[in-house]
Design a protein around this motif. Structure first.
Motif, PDB file in Angstrom:
ATOM      1  N   LEU A   1      43.256  45.390  52.064  1.00  0.00           N
ATOM      2  CA  LEU A   1      42.777  43.967  52.364  1.00  0.00           C
ATOM      3  C   LEU A   1      42.626  43.126  51.276  1.00  0.00           C
ATOM      4  O   LEU A   1      43.021  42.134  51.501  1.00  0.00           O
ATOM      5  N   LEU A   2      42.459  43.622  50.059  1.00  0.00           N
ATOM      6  CA  LEU A   2      42.439  42.690  48.968  1.00  0.00           C
ATOM      7  C   LEU A   2      43.958  41.963  48.661  1.00  0.00           C
ATOM      8  O   LEU A   2      44.168  41.078  48.167  1.00  0.00           O
ATOM      9  N   ASN A   3      44.983  42.964  48.948  1.00  0.00           N
ATOM     10  CA  ASN A   3      46.372  42.416  48.834  1.00  0.00           C
ATOM     11  C   ASN A   3      46.667  41.233  49.915  1.00  0.00           C
ATOM     12  O   ASN A   3      47.365  40.197  49.621  1.00  0.00           O
ATOM     13  N   TRP A   4      46.021  41.311  51.004  1.00  0.00           N
ATOM     14  CA  TRP A   4      45.993  40.150  51.927  1.00  0.00           C
ATOM     15  C   TRP A   4      45.607  38.735  51.370  1.00  0.00           C
ATOM     16  O   TRP A   4      45.967  37.732  51.694  1.00  0.00           O
ATOM     17  N   PHE A   5      44.544  38.802  50.521  1.00  0.00           N
ATOM     18  CA  PHE A   5      43.973  37.749  49.891  1.00  0.00           C
ATOM     19  C   PHE A   5      45.052  37.308  48.692  1.00  0.00           C
ATOM     20  O   PHE A   5      45.000  35.918  48.578  1.00  0.00           O
ATOM     21  N   GLU A   6      45.829  38.021  48.410  1.00  0.00           N
ATOM     22  CA  GLU A   6      47.128  37.518  47.542  1.00  0.00           C
ATOM     23  C   GLU A   6      48.298  36.975  48.008  1.00  0.00           C
ATOM     24  O   GLU A   6      48.834  35.869  47.808  1.00  0.00           O
TER      25      GLU A   6
ATOM     26  N   GLY B   1      50.444  24.325  51.318  1.00  0.00           N
ATOM     27  CA  GLY B   1      50.932  25.293  50.736  1.00  0.00           C
ATOM     28  C   GLY B   1      50.562  25.197  49.411  1.00  0.00           C
ATOM     29  O   GLY B   1      50.657  26.347  48.586  1.00  0.00           O
ATOM     30  N   GLY B   2      50.114  24.190  48.760  1.00  0.00           N
ATOM     31  CA  GLY B   2      49.979  24.100  47.196  1.00  0.00           C
ATOM     32  C   GLY B   2      48.806  24.911  46.901  1.00  0.00           C
ATOM     33  O   GLY B   2      47.746  24.918  47.572  1.00  0.00           O
ATOM     34  N   ARG B   3      48.839  25.528  45.720  1.00  0.00           N
ATOM     35  CA  ARG B   3      47.936  26.441  45.332  1.00  0.00           C
ATOM     36  C   ARG B   3      46.518  25.358  44.930  1.00  0.00           C
ATOM     37  O   ARG B   3      45.520  25.838  45.294  1.00  0.00           O
ATOM     38  N   GLY B   4      46.896  24.207  44.227  1.00  0.00           N
ATOM     39  CA  GLY B   4      45.828  23.492  43.809  1.00  0.00           C
ATOM     40  C   GLY B   4      45.084  22.903  45.120  1.00  0.00           C
ATOM     41  O   GLY B   4      43.983  22.657  45.012  1.00  0.00           O
ATOM     42  N   TRP B   5      45.752  22.470  45.911  1.00  0.00           N
ATOM     43  CA  TRP B   5      45.308  22.002  47.188  1.00  0.00           C
ATOM     44  C   TRP B   5      44.242  23.223  47.848  1.00  0.00           C
ATOM     45  O   TRP B   5      43.114  22.790  48.275  1.00  0.00           O
ATOM     46  N   GLY B   6      44.597  24.318  48.087  1.00  0.00           N
ATOM     47  CA  GLY B   6      43.647  25.291  48.734  1.00  0.00           C
ATOM     48  C   GLY B   6      42.538  25.629  47.878  1.00  0.00           C
ATOM     49  O   GLY B   6      41.443  25.781  48.353  1.00  0.00           O
ATOM     50  N   LEU B   7      42.973  25.558  46.465  1.00  0.00           N
ATOM     51  CA  LEU B   7      41.717  26.061  45.546  1.00  0.00           C
ATOM     52  C   LEU B   7      40.549  24.889  45.655  1.00  0.00           C
ATOM     53  O   LEU B   7      39.425  25.155  45.423  1.00  0.00           O
ATOM     54  N   GLY B   8      41.081  23.595  45.592  1.00  0.00           N
ATOM     55  CA  GLY B   8      40.178  22.483  45.813  1.00  0.00           C
ATOM     56  C   GLY B   8      39.299  22.562  46.790  1.00  0.00           C
ATOM     57  O   GLY B   8      37.970  22.532  46.822  1.00  0.00           O
ATOM     58  N   TRP B   9      39.765  22.523  47.832  1.00  0.00           N
ATOM     59  CA  TRP B   9      39.062  22.688  48.998  1.00  0.00           C
ATOM     60  C   TRP B   9      38.302  24.123  49.411  1.00  0.00           C
ATOM     61  O   TRP B   9      37.242  24.023  49.662  1.00  0.00           O
TER      62      TRP B   9
ATOM     63  N   LEU C   1      35.771  33.938  49.849  1.00  0.00           N
ATOM     64  CA  LEU C   1      36.215  32.991  49.168  1.00  0.00           C
ATOM     65  C   LEU C   1      36.590  33.198  47.680  1.00  0.00           C
ATOM     66  O   LEU C   1      37.479  32.910  46.738  1.00  0.00           O
ATOM     67  N   LEU C   2      35.491  33.934  46.815  1.00  0.00           N
ATOM     68  CA  LEU C   2      35.480  34.458  45.550  1.00  0.00           C
ATOM     69  C   LEU C   2      36.635  35.619  45.360  1.00  0.00           C
ATOM     70  O   LEU C   2      37.411  35.296  44.261  1.00  0.00           O
ATOM     71  N   ALA C   3      36.806  36.382  46.533  1.00  0.00           N
ATOM     72  CA  ALA C   3      37.968  37.337  46.307  1.00  0.00           C
ATOM     73  C   ALA C   3      39.299  36.779  46.274  1.00  0.00           C
ATOM     74  O   ALA C   3      40.079  37.003  45.802  1.00  0.00           O
ATOM     75  N   LEU C   4      39.362  35.658  47.116  1.00  0.00           N
ATOM     76  CA  LEU C   4      40.554  34.730  47.203  1.00  0.00           C
ATOM     77  C   LEU C   4      40.984  34.035  45.941  1.00  0.00           C
ATOM     78  O   LEU C   4      41.957  34.209  45.369  1.00  0.00           O
ATOM     79  N   PHE C   5      39.825  33.716  45.234  1.00  0.00           N
ATOM     80  CA  PHE C   5      39.965  32.799  43.849  1.00  0.00           C
ATOM     81  C   PHE C   5      40.386  33.980  42.810  1.00  0.00           C
ATOM     82  O   PHE C   5      41.378  33.615  42.188  1.00  0.00           O
ATOM     83  N   VAL C   6      39.749  35.064  43.024  1.00  0.00           N
ATOM     84  CA  VAL C   6      40.121  36.047  41.929  1.00  0.00           C
ATOM     85  C   VAL C   6      41.530  36.657  42.033  1.00  0.00           C
ATOM     86  O   VAL C   6      42.207  36.796  41.046  1.00  0.00           O
ATOM     87  N   ARG C   7      41.887  36.887  43.504  1.00  0.00           N
ATOM     88  CA  ARG C   7      43.129  37.417  43.480  1.00  0.00           C
ATOM     89  C   ARG C   7      44.151  36.377  43.207  1.00  0.00           C
ATOM     90  O   ARG C   7      45.341  36.846  42.583  1.00  0.00           O
ATOM     91  N   GLN C   8      43.876  35.289  43.496  1.00  0.00           N
ATOM     92  CA  GLN C   8      44.726  34.269  43.184  1.00  0.00           C
ATOM     93  C   GLN C   8      45.131  33.872  41.723  1.00  0.00           C
ATOM     94  O   GLN C   8      46.095  33.725  41.138  1.00  0.00           O
ATOM     95  N   ARG C   9      43.948  34.152  40.746  1.00  0.00           N
ATOM     96  CA  ARG C   9      43.844  34.140  39.510  1.00  0.00           C
ATOM     97  C   ARG C   9      44.871  35.252  38.840  1.00  0.00           C
ATOM     98  O   ARG C   9      45.533  34.995  37.847  1.00  0.00           O
ATOM     99  N   THR C  10      44.540  36.375  39.324  1.00  0.00           N
ATOM    100  CA  THR C  10      45.248  37.541  38.904  1.00  0.00           C
ATOM    101  C   THR C  10      46.715  37.775  39.207  1.00  0.00           C
ATOM    102  O   THR C  10      47.438  38.262  38.433  1.00  0.00           O
ATOM    103  N   ALA C  11      47.032  36.877  40.211  1.00  0.00           N
ATOM    104  CA  ALA C  11      48.296  36.884  40.749  1.00  0.00           C
ATOM    105  C   ALA C  11      49.604  36.173  39.693  1.00  0.00           C
ATOM    106  O   ALA C  11      50.490  36.242  39.843  1.00  0.00           O
ATOM    107  N   ARG C  12      48.782  35.063  39.048  1.00  0.00           N
ATOM    108  CA  ARG C  12      49.330  34.019  38.201  1.00  0.00           C
ATOM    109  C   ARG C  12      49.959  34.927  37.060  1.00  0.00           C
ATOM    110  O   ARG C  12      50.096  35.711  36.335  1.00  0.00           O
TER     111      ARG C  12
END
Length: 168
Positions: free
Chosen positions: A2-7, A64-72, A157-168
């Protein structure tokens, strides 16, 4: 898994949160207009927070932009946190009703007749309407379930942020 889906599908996660908010708003409208329950001032504030989460996550899922989704997503997280705070306050008022329950003005009457510096404390003080439990599901009031929903949205939303940060 499930956490992979966030990434792998962050836009889908945001769209799913937005759809869940729209479903909750539709259920609230059903309770108001179909069942006949009148929302209290704190319920109205929770609806606005839910609209904010739906709007921000919906806008975040469009690009699709990472910054766009992160800001919203950050704005959605703030709206979910605010909604959780209001729902927690209302739940607390329902569990510990004030000694003198007064049926105060409705939400729009407060905002129209008082300056915001006076209306906002009146809303969070809660009225007799805010302490009433008119509907329950599995032992929880609408405020209890709203709190759980807002917390789950914030955690997603927090899980989404964490997974996006670790995916970088």
């Amino acid at each position: 898994m499930l956490l992979n889906w966030f990434e792998t599908a962050p836009r889908r996660v945001l769209a799913l949160i937005s759809a869940a908010c729209v479903a909750m708003l539709a259920f609230g409208m059903y309770l108001q207009y179909g069942v006949g329950l009148e929302p209290c001032p704190m319920c109205i504030v929770q609806r606005y927070a839910l609209i904010g989460v739906a709007l921000f996550t919906g806008l975040g899922s469009l690009r699709g932009g990472r910054g766009w989704g992160l800001g919203w997503g950050v704005l959605a997280l703030l709206a979910a946190g605010f909604g959780a705070f209001v729902a927690a306050r209302q739940s607390w008022l329902q569990w510990n009703p004030p000694e003198i329950a007064t049926c105060g003005r409705d939400f729009y009457g407060m905002v129209e007749n008082y300056p915001l510096s006076r209306a906002i404390p009146m809303i969070f003080r809660g009225s007799g309407d805010c302490t009433a439990i008119d509907w329950t599901f599995l032992g929880g009031s609408i405020a209890n379930w709203s709190f759980i929903a807002f917390v789950l949205m914030a955690l997603a939303l927090l899980a989404l942020f964490v997974r996006q940060r670790t995916a970088r």
